[in-house]
Design a protein around this motif. Structure first.
Motif, PDB file in Angstrom:
ATOM      1  N   TYR A 162     -11.740  76.885  65.681  1.00  0.00           N
ATOM      2  CA  TYR A 162     -11.513  75.762  65.368  1.00  0.00           C
ATOM      3  C   TYR A 162     -12.046  75.641  63.843  1.00  0.00           C
ATOM      4  N   ARG A 163     -11.467  74.768  63.193  1.00  0.00           N
ATOM      5  CA  ARG A 163     -11.621  74.642  61.801  1.00  0.00           C
ATOM      6  C   ARG A 163     -11.573  73.125  61.541  1.00  0.00           C
ATOM      7  N   LEU A 164     -12.814  72.324  61.331  1.00  0.00           N
ATOM      8  CA  LEU A 164     -12.772  70.767  61.245  1.00  0.00           C
ATOM      9  C   LEU A 164     -13.294  70.527  59.954  1.00  0.00           C
ATOM     10  N   TRP A 165     -12.682  69.272  59.422  1.00  0.00           N
ATOM     11  CA  TRP A 165     -13.276  68.995  58.144  1.00  0.00           C
ATOM     12  C   TRP A 165     -12.866  67.346  58.123  1.00  0.00           C
ATOM     13  N   THR A 166     -13.530  66.758  57.210  1.00  0.00           N
ATOM     14  CA  THR A 166     -13.413  65.080  56.922  1.00  0.00           C
ATOM     15  C   THR A 166     -13.633  64.930  55.278  1.00  0.00           C
ATOM     16  N   ASN A 167     -12.985  63.967  55.010  1.00  0.00           N
ATOM     17  CA  ASN A 167     -13.219  63.359  53.417  1.00  0.00           C
ATOM     18  C   ASN A 167     -13.799  62.009  53.500  1.00  0.00           C
ATOM     19  N   LYS A 168     -14.348  61.651  54.788  1.00  0.00           N
ATOM     20  CA  LYS A 168     -15.028  60.197  54.803  1.00  0.00           C
ATOM     21  C   LYS A 168     -16.511  60.215  54.386  1.00  0.00           C
ATOM     22  N   ASP A 169     -17.074  59.108  53.922  1.00  0.00           N
ATOM     23  CA  ASP A 169     -18.406  59.018  53.724  1.00  0.00           C
ATOM     24  C   ASP A 169     -19.222  58.522  54.885  1.00  0.00           C
ATOM     25  N   LEU A 234      -8.322  62.948  65.156  1.00  0.00           N
ATOM     26  CA  LEU A 234      -9.869  63.548  65.674  1.00  0.00           C
ATOM     27  C   LEU A 234     -10.652  63.519  64.612  1.00  0.00           C
ATOM     28  N   ALA A 235     -10.135  63.942  63.344  1.00  0.00           N
ATOM     29  CA  ALA A 235     -11.023  64.051  62.149  1.00  0.00           C
ATOM     30  C   ALA A 235     -11.917  63.006  61.981  1.00  0.00           C
TER      31      ALA A 235
END
Length: 264
Positions: A162-169, A234-235
């Motif tokens: 799995y590779r997960l990431w987010t650009n949220k604060d 989901l991110a």
């Protein structure tokens, strides 16, 4: 007359110097140390309640491979009733002392496993209640996995990558592990922010990873705001994985590390 004026100017400068020195001496040098605790390869079941473990057949084994967190700034918050900010410097705002980063943390690195110094901060002698991390997207192109992202994590779940990431604060507030404030006295001090990997793995399971799909069929399930697999929704919950994963103390607690090793 000129001599008197010159003397008064020198005297005023000397007084300002003495006040400045006194102000500096009324500060505490605080090293903030980030340390990952627990096993990156241990089953997520170990940190889940006994009630949940009864349905163990539905849960998976998670092994962490990579974990990056970008901290935009760090804020130290003091007890307002015991601290008067009227005569302090410009770093203080309505909430506390804020220090700009960024601080990019490679959680899985040996340095972080041993405890890495994030920075050395000059703080007032007052009652420190908590530290706040402002997690936000990385603006440096030095790490291609983190540019434009605030968190990136790679792991396997029952052998599936799995590779997960987010650009949220997100703002993460971290209190001392006993819930009590620390009164700084001017002596140099080290604060340890412990990041619990076992809790991370347990929290990852709350993301409903089983519902994620490998949309492009490359054998890797990617979950991010711009992912090619179609798992963007989901991110949005990735930042929630950090909830409950931090605690803080002002001692290097080796006993906790030994306990973690015993659980392997």
């Amino acid at each position: 007359m000129k001599s008197i004026t010159k003397f008064l100017s020198i005297l005023a400068a000397f007084v300002i110097f003495l006040v400045s020195c006194q102000k500096i001496s009324d500060k505490t040098h605080a090293k903030l140390i980030f340390k990952a605790t627990g096993s990156p390869s241990k089953s997520a079941l170990t940190d889940i309640s006994s009630a949940t473990k009864s349905s163990a057949a539905t849960l998976a084994t998670i092994a962490l491979d990579e974990f990056f967190i970008n901290i935009k700034d760090i804020e130290f918050e003091f007890d307002d009733d015991l601290y008067d900010d009227d005569d302090d410097d410009d770093l203080y705002d309505d909430d506390g002392f804020e220090f700009e980063g960024p601080y990019l943390i490679d959680v899985m690195s040996p340095e972080v496993s041993n405890g890495i110094v994030i920075d050395d901060f000059l703080l007032p002698n007052a009652a420190l209640e908590e530290i706040e991390f402002n997690i936000a997207p990385c603006r440096s192109r030095g790490n291609d996995k983190m540019f434009g992202r605030s968190i990136y994590v790679a792991f396997t779940r029952d052998g599936t990558p799995y590779r997960l990431w987010t650009n949220k604060d997100k703002e993460i507030e971290i209190e001392f592990d006993d819930g009590q404030a620390r009164h700084l006295t001017g002596d140099d001090i080290r604060f340890y922010v412990n990041f619990k990997l076992d809790k991370v793995k347990a929290n990852l399971e709350t993301m409903r990873l089983g519902a994620a799909v490998d949309g492009n069929g490359d054998g890797i399930i990617e979950i991010g705001h711009d992912d090619p697999d179609g798992n963007r929704k989901l991110a949005d919950s990735l930042l929630d994985v950090l909830i409950g994963c931090f605690d803080m103390d002002d001692d290097d607690d080796d006993d906790d590390d030994d306990d973690d090793d015993d659980d392997d």
